[in-house]
Structure formats: C-alpha cells, structure tokens
Design an enzyme around this catalytic site. Sequence first.
Site, PDB file in Angstrom:
ATOM      1  N   TYR A  88       1.109  -1.302   0.270  1.00  0.00           N
ATOM      2  CA  TYR A  88       0.157  -0.266  -0.409  1.00  0.00           C
ATOM      3  C   TYR A  88       0.928   1.119  -0.557  1.00  0.00           C
ATOM      4  O   TYR A  88       2.208   1.200   0.639  1.00  0.00           O
ATOM      5  CB  TYR A  88      -0.882   0.297   1.423  1.00  0.00           C
ATOM      6  CG  TYR A  88      -1.340   1.340   1.626  1.00  0.00           C
ATOM      7  CD1 TYR A  88      -2.750   1.609   0.788  1.00  0.00           C
ATOM      8  CD2 TYR A  88      -1.550   2.221   2.160  1.00  0.00           C
ATOM      9  CE1 TYR A  88      -3.914   2.589   0.882  1.00  0.00           C
ATOM     10  CE2 TYR A  88      -1.965   3.731   2.460  1.00  0.00           C
ATOM     11  CZ  TYR A  88      -3.234   3.559   1.601  1.00  0.00           C
ATOM     12  OH  TYR A  88      -3.763   4.974   2.241  1.00  0.00           O
TER      13      TYR A  88
ATOM     14  N   GLU B   5      -3.231   7.162  -4.031  1.00  0.00           N
ATOM     15  CA  GLU B   5      -3.128   5.887  -3.323  1.00  0.00           C
ATOM     16  C   GLU B   5      -3.175   5.558  -4.098  1.00  0.00           C
ATOM     17  O   GLU B   5      -4.031   5.515  -5.200  1.00  0.00           O
ATOM     18  CB  GLU B   5      -4.597   6.353  -2.604  1.00  0.00           C
ATOM     19  CG  GLU B   5      -4.762   4.594  -1.518  1.00  0.00           C
ATOM     20  CD  GLU B   5      -5.576   4.658  -0.742  1.00  0.00           C
ATOM     21  OE1 GLU B   5      -6.032   4.625   0.345  1.00  0.00           O
ATOM     22  OE2 GLU B   5      -6.911   4.230  -1.538  1.00  0.00           O
TER      23      GLU B   5
END
Length: 388
Positions: A110, A199
């Site tokens: 992530y 993101e």
Amino acid sequence: MNLYEYQAKNLFLQFGLPVLNHRVCSDISEVKNYVADLKTNPPWIVKCQIRSGGRGKSGGVLLVSSIEEVCVFVDKWIGRPLITNQTTIDGEIVNSVLIEPSVNILHELYVSILINRDLSQIVFMASNKGGMNIENLISECPDLLYTHIIDPVYTDVHPYEGRIIARKLGLKGIQILQFAKIYINIIHMFMKKDLMLVEINPLVITDSNQLICLDAKITVDHNALFRQSKLLDLYLETGKINALPVSDPSNISYVSLDGNIGCMVNGAGLAMATMDLMKSLGGFPANFLDIGGDANSDYIVSALKMLFKNMQIKAVFINIFGGIVCCDLIANSIMTALSERVINIPIVVRLAGNNAKLGSNKLINSHYDIIVINDLVGAIQKVIKLVK
Ligand code: GDP
Ligand code: MN
C-alpha cells in the site's frame, strides 16, 4: 475532485509510474478492438470505473478469460450503479470499464501521499499489508503503516529516502530501486499537479519481480484548477452531474452532499449556517454552494444552472443577504436562469438586506413559480415540507 482510475493511470504514465497497458470502453461493440489492442492473451482484469473505491469487494472487479466474458461484464455494468462501502446507498453509475492484462501477484503493498491537516504536512505512507483489507488492518494495528513526512520546504526528494522506506517494508534487491523510483515520481506528480491525495492500493510485486501500480486513486485540489487546466478538462469531460460551473471555476466554492435540497447562498458563513439550520429542521442539503459576497449576474446564472443539473435535487433553496450585492440583481439573475431552462421543481427564495423588497416583488410579480419567504426559518421549513 476525484479522478477515475483510468485518468489517474494516464497521469501515472506521464510521471513514469509503472502501470499496465490498459484500455477503457463503454460499449460492447468496442470490446473486441480494445482487447486486440492490448496485444496480450487472457486472462484479463475488467474494472468498473467509478470515482470511489471498494469495487473489488462489490463485484466491480473481475478476472476474465475470454472476450465473451468481457462483454458480459461490460453489458452487466454499463449504465448501472455500483454500490460499494465508499459510495452513497444509491451507488455510482458505471459509464466505462477498464480492461488490462492480469498479472500474477506475489505480494500487495500500500502506498499513498496526502496532506495531513493535523500535522500541516505532506506525508508519504506505505504498508507491507496492501490490498482490500488495508483499512481494517491499519485501524487494528497502526504500526503496519509507515509514515514519512516530506520536507515542507521541498528542496527536492532523494532516492535514499525511498530506499530506506523500501527496506522498512521488507523489499529486497531490485525491488528497492524500483520502489525508490516510485517514491520520487509520486512526489513529483503530487507537487506538480496540485494533488491532495494519491493512493496506490495495491502496489504489487509480480511473479517476475516487477513493482506495478494495479490501482490508482487521485484527488485533485479543486482550488488549484485555475492553474491546472488539463485536469479541469479531464473532470468536465466526464463530470456529468455535480460538475463545476464552466464560467470561472477559480471563484467557486462548491461541495456536493448526499441530500435532496439544492442550496445557493452568498458567503461561506451564511452558507454553513443555512445548512446547519436546514439539518436541524429535518432537511438534507444536496450541496454547499457559496456564490461569494460580490457575485455578478453571469456568475449567479451559471451557479443556478449547475444546481439544476443535479438530478437528485427535489427543490432549490436560495438564501441571499444583500451586502455588496443587491437583491434585485439576484432576482433578475434567477429569472434569467429560469428563462433558459424549464424547471419543474419548487424554488424557495429568501432575500434580506440591500433592495430585498424590490427583489422580492420582482420575483412575486414574475410569471415564474417562485416562493418568496423572507423569514429564514419559515423559508427553510417551507422547502423541507415541499420535498417531503
Ligand atoms: P478497489 O477495490 O476499488 O480498490 O479496486 P482494485 O483496483 O484495488 O482491485 C481490487 C483487487 O483486485 C486488488 O486488490 C487485487 O487483489 C485484484 N486485482 C486487480 N488487478 C489484478 C490483476 O491484474 N491480477 C490479479 N490477480 N488480481 C488483480
Ligand atoms: Mn484498490
């Protein structure tokens, strides 16, 4: 302002961030050509394009192994709403589907970069536990998220910072260099394009030891659109409802909300007070819209037209305090906007201050169906009653 995944990935490409070759289609007739264009054999991944995440868990992402399956997926979703844990209960209509080759994932990471308002800093965050359950994992175990503050003076970023983070994530060998490059490029993109959030979840390690951004989320700071005209074009190209008005986006303060009463107010303070009062009286604002203290007539007309575009509104409430602006000018602008478009939802107007009486009389004596109530609470109660 959120971009679609395919728009974000195109921006990623410009900044050298590793994404797969992809195509976007909105019609079954396009599927064959696009799939041929990809020049790879199945399996492929097909993904619904909406401006929210959580698609994987809601059936909006699928691994397919034939053109027929792609067609079934496209046919199933185009024009229909996808409801995820990040959309409203009505979901978001899917207007296009992204197709890309599927890769074999060894591990999901992530990565994100955003403005942390509490710290007043730009922070780069990464975790070794990427994937669809990241939110739960991090809330249970915050240590799984590694945070790095970007130098506020921003002299420039350095590859060694990226390499340090990569090692903390447990990356090895060539992966470390690839990660450092992603680190640099994502920060450059963030700064250059006035972004609020990027993101990548997941950033994957493939079975051929490549780091690839499989998903891409970008939020643009809409206050910077005056100097990011390409991003504004991207948004307007697909922003069917709740789009910013075209006249002068640098001047507007517009935030769309979930309710059903479209609001137009002058002044941010009055706009917030109006929304608070509406909520406390049992109503639901569809948006925050501040036309500014000195709004001119063109501006008011385009702001109103924008409100009328929003299909979910059941009534419009206009609350104006004539300080710099005169209420008769507001009345004229409302009538101009209505003359250009047939509106069959109720409109309630409250005018106070400069020329309020003159403005009210103009509206009352016009042939438009406008309800004028100059007591604020009474006006809001009326509009709430009308939508019920
Ligand atoms: P989101 O749920 O809206 O964030 O959508 P994502 O783009 O993140 O996709 C959801 C999940 O699908 C990812 O976390 C991956 O596990 C999986 N996925 C996406 N692309 C691929 C791919 O090319 N190959 C494989 N095997 N899985 C993929
Ligand atoms: Mn994702």
